[in-house]
Design a protein around this motif. Structure first.
Motif, PDB file in Angstrom:
ATOM      1  N   TYR A   9       0.902  -1.208  -0.104  1.00 27.06           N
ATOM      2  CA  TYR A   9       0.049   0.022   0.044  1.00 27.06           C
ATOM      3  C   TYR A   9       0.822   1.103   0.071  1.00 27.06           C
ATOM      4  O   TYR A   9       0.332   2.365   0.016  1.00 27.06           O
ATOM      5  CB  TYR A   9      -0.989   0.129   1.142  1.00 27.06           C
ATOM      6  CG  TYR A   9      -1.844  -1.161   0.975  1.00 27.06           C
ATOM      7  CD1 TYR A   9      -3.129  -0.991   0.092  1.00 27.06           C
ATOM      8  CD2 TYR A   9      -1.714  -2.222   1.676  1.00 27.06           C
ATOM      9  CE1 TYR A   9      -3.915  -1.915   0.293  1.00 27.06           C
ATOM     10  CE2 TYR A   9      -2.666  -3.322   1.819  1.00 27.06           C
ATOM     11  CZ  TYR A   9      -3.875  -3.230   0.918  1.00 27.06           C
ATOM     12  OH  TYR A   9      -4.666  -4.385   0.786  1.00 27.06           O
ATOM     13  N   GLY A  15      -3.728   0.011  -5.305  1.00 26.71           N
ATOM     14  CA  GLY A  15      -5.053   0.719  -5.814  1.00 26.71           C
ATOM     15  C   GLY A  15      -4.709   1.240  -7.269  1.00 26.71           C
ATOM     16  O   GLY A  15      -5.817   1.576  -7.790  1.00 26.71           O
ATOM     17  N   PHE A  20      -7.941  -3.235  -9.813  1.00 26.06           N
ATOM     18  CA  PHE A  20      -8.928  -2.286  -9.001  1.00 26.06           C
ATOM     19  C   PHE A  20      -9.200  -1.310  -9.934  1.00 26.06           C
ATOM     20  O   PHE A  20      -9.072  -1.118 -11.171  1.00 26.06           O
ATOM     21  CB  PHE A  20      -8.361  -1.981  -7.620  1.00 26.06           C
ATOM     22  CG  PHE A  20      -7.996  -3.122  -6.934  1.00 26.06           C
ATOM     23  CD1 PHE A  20      -9.035  -4.030  -6.151  1.00 26.06           C
ATOM     24  CD2 PHE A  20      -6.720  -3.431  -7.112  1.00 26.06           C
ATOM     25  CE1 PHE A  20      -8.500  -5.093  -5.612  1.00 26.06           C
ATOM     26  CE2 PHE A  20      -6.336  -4.588  -6.012  1.00 26.06           C
ATOM     27  CZ  PHE A  20      -7.375  -5.410  -5.554  1.00 26.06           C
ATOM     28  N   ILE A  25     -10.540  -0.501  -3.589  1.00 23.14           N
ATOM     29  CA  ILE A  25      -9.299  -1.788  -3.406  1.00 23.14           C
ATOM     30  C   ILE A  25     -10.343  -2.678  -2.854  1.00 23.14           C
ATOM     31  O   ILE A  25     -10.081  -3.178  -1.658  1.00 23.14           O
ATOM     32  CB  ILE A  25      -8.246  -1.412  -2.678  1.00 23.14           C
ATOM     33  CG1 ILE A  25      -7.704  -0.006  -3.196  1.00 23.14           C
ATOM     34  CG2 ILE A  25      -7.165  -2.603  -2.960  1.00 23.14           C
ATOM     35  CD1 ILE A  25      -6.545   0.414  -2.404  1.00 23.14           C
ATOM     36  N   GLN A  48     -17.311  -3.032  -7.266  1.00 19.14           N
ATOM     37  CA  GLN A  48     -16.652  -2.715  -5.858  1.00 19.14           C
ATOM     38  C   GLN A  48     -17.480  -1.555  -5.207  1.00 19.14           C
ATOM     39  O   GLN A  48     -17.580  -1.503  -3.990  1.00 19.14           O
ATOM     40  CB  GLN A  48     -15.290  -1.884  -6.398  1.00 19.14           C
ATOM     41  CG  GLN A  48     -14.241  -2.854  -6.901  1.00 19.14           C
ATOM     42  CD  GLN A  48     -12.978  -2.306  -7.191  1.00 19.14           C
ATOM     43  OE1 GLN A  48     -12.220  -2.220  -6.493  1.00 19.14           O
ATOM     44  NE2 GLN A  48     -12.971  -1.757  -8.419  1.00 19.14           N
ATOM     45  N   GLY A  73      -8.487   2.995   2.914  1.00 17.78           N
ATOM     46  CA  GLY A  73      -7.769   3.083   1.547  1.00 17.78           C
ATOM     47  C   GLY A  73      -7.815   4.489   0.829  1.00 17.78           C
ATOM     48  O   GLY A  73      -7.283   5.517   1.389  1.00 17.78           O
ATOM     49  N   LEU A  74      -8.362   4.462  -0.388  1.00 17.48           N
ATOM     50  CA  LEU A  74      -8.424   5.933  -1.102  1.00 17.48           C
ATOM     51  C   LEU A  74      -9.497   6.837  -0.737  1.00 17.48           C
ATOM     52  O   LEU A  74      -9.809   7.748  -1.240  1.00 17.48           O
ATOM     53  CB  LEU A  74      -8.406   5.726  -2.420  1.00 17.48           C
ATOM     54  CG  LEU A  74      -7.038   4.540  -2.967  1.00 17.48           C
ATOM     55  CD1 LEU A  74      -7.140   4.241  -4.385  1.00 17.48           C
ATOM     56  CD2 LEU A  74      -5.759   5.497  -2.776  1.00 17.48           C
ATOM     57  N   GLN A  99      -1.204   5.994   1.969  1.00 17.66           N
ATOM     58  CA  GLN A  99      -2.701   5.878   1.510  1.00 17.66           C
ATOM     59  C   GLN A  99      -3.614   7.026   1.831  1.00 17.66           C
ATOM     60  O   GLN A  99      -4.272   7.477   1.322  1.00 17.66           O
ATOM     61  CB  GLN A  99      -3.220   4.581   2.120  1.00 17.66           C
ATOM     62  CG  GLN A  99      -2.837   3.183   1.510  1.00 17.66           C
ATOM     63  CD  GLN A  99      -3.570   3.379  -0.113  1.00 17.66           C
ATOM     64  OE1 GLN A  99      -2.930   3.846  -0.990  1.00 17.66           O
ATOM     65  NE2 GLN A  99      -4.395   2.171  -0.153  1.00 17.66           N
TER      66      GLN A  99
END
Length: 268
Positions: A9, A15, A20, A25, A48, A73-74, A99
Motif C-alpha cells: 500500500y 490501488g 482495481f 480496492i 466494488q 484506502g483511497l 494511502q
C-alpha cells in the motif's frame, strides 16, 4: 506495520493496478453483473461500489450519524457513505500514511466543500486514536485480513462505539477453526505466504467480538456473490494455474470464504 503491508500500500500502490479501479480496492460484489461477456472496467467499478453498498446498507439507519471506516484506502467508500447514506460525518482511518495522502488528494474537492463532514486520520485497527463512544457506526471493507490482533480490534470497536451503536465488517475469512487452514492457504496464495493476508477464522472473529462485549453478532456468507466474479475478472489478466486464480479454488475447497459480520454495542 508489517513489511508486506508497507510495500503493497506504499511503493507498490495496489490501488493503481488494473485489478482495481474507480478509487476502490476490493474484490467486488458481483451479484446482478453478467459474467458471460468480456468484463469491462465499468463492470469492475460497479462490483466494488456494490460491496460498499452491501456493507453500508447493513448499518441502517445511517442518516445524521457519525461513522468511522477502518482501513479506508483511497477514501472513495467514505465519500459514498456521505453522499448516498446521509451520514453527518465520516472519518476515514488508515494505518498507511501514503494511502492517506492519496485519499486526501482523491477526495480533495469533497474535503474542501464539506470539511466538517469528512476527515482522514492515521491509525491502526488495534489502537484507534479516538475517544470513547465517539461514533454511531464502525465499518470496515476488505481490510480485516490485514489486522494482526482481532481481540484488540474488537475491543477498540466496542470502545469507540456509542451505546446502541453498530459495526459491520466484510472480508475473506477461514470459515472454520481447523488449525491446518493457515498452512493450506499459504501453499495456495502468495498473499498469505508473504504475511500480507492473515488466515483469520470466523470463529476467531466472532469470539473476539463477544469478548469485547458486543452483542447481536450475525455472520453472513456472501461468497457466492464475490468469488466467481472476482475469478472472472482475474481471468482477464492471469492464466489458469497462476496463484491469484487459487482464490476460487480455496473457496471451492471450503478453505476460504467471504463474509459480512455485524454486531452491536448494548445500550440506548
Amino acid at each position: 506495520m508489517p513489511p508486506a503491508v508497507q510495500e503493497t500500500y506504499g511503493p507498490a500502490d495496489l490501488g493503481a493496478t488494473p485489478l482495481f479501479g474507480g478509487g476502490f480496492i476490493n474484490f467486488g460484489h458481483w451479484q446482478g453483473i453478467d459474467l458471460g461477456p468480456v468484463l469491462t472496467e465499468e463492470d469492475r467499478i460497479r462490483s466494488q461500489r456494490a460491496l460498499y453498498r452491501h456493507v453500508l446498507a447493513a448499518l441502517a439507519p445511517t442518516e445524521g450519524l457519525r461513522a468511522v471506516e477502518v482501513g479506508c484506502g483511497l477514501g472513495t467508500g467514505c465519500a459514498m457513505a456521505l453522499e448516498e447514506y446521509g451520514f453527518a460525518q465520516v472519518t476515514g482511518m488508515d494505518i498507511h500514511p501514503q494511502q492517506l495522502d492519496r485519499a486526501r488528494r482523491a477526495q480533495a474537492a469533497l474535503l474542501a466543500d464539506q470539511a466538517d463532514r469528512l476527515r482522514f486520520v492515521q491509525g491502526a485497527a488495534e489502537s484507534m486514536p479516538y475517544g470513547d463512544a465517539e461514533f454511531d457506526r464502525v465499518y470496515s471493507v476488505e481490510a480485516a485480513q490485514h489486522f494482526r490482533d482481532l481481540d484488540a480490534f474488537a475491543r477498540e470497536t466496542a470502545r469507540v462505539l456509542k451505546p446502541g451503536g453498530r459495526a459491520a465488517v466484510t472480508s475473506f475469512f477461514v470459515p472454520d477453526a481447523d488449525p491446518a487452514r493457515p498452512g493450506q492457504l499459504a501453499a495456495l496464495l502468495h498473499t498469505f505466504a508473504t504475511g500480507l493476508d492473515v488466515a483469520h477464522s470466523i470463529p476467531e472473529l466472532t469470539g473476539s467480538l463477544e469478548r469485547s462485549g458486543l452483542t447481536d453478532i450475525r455472520v453472513t456468507s456472501i461468497g457466492a456473490a464475490v468469488w466467481h466474479g472476482w475469478d472472472r475478472w482475474l481471468s482477464t489478466m492471469w492464466q489458469p494455474g497462476t496463484w491469484p486464480r487459487n482464490f476460487l479454488r480455496a473457496y471451492d475447497d471450503g478453505i476460504l470464504d467471504y463474509f459480512t459480520v455485524t454486531a452491536a454495542r448494548p445500550g440506548a
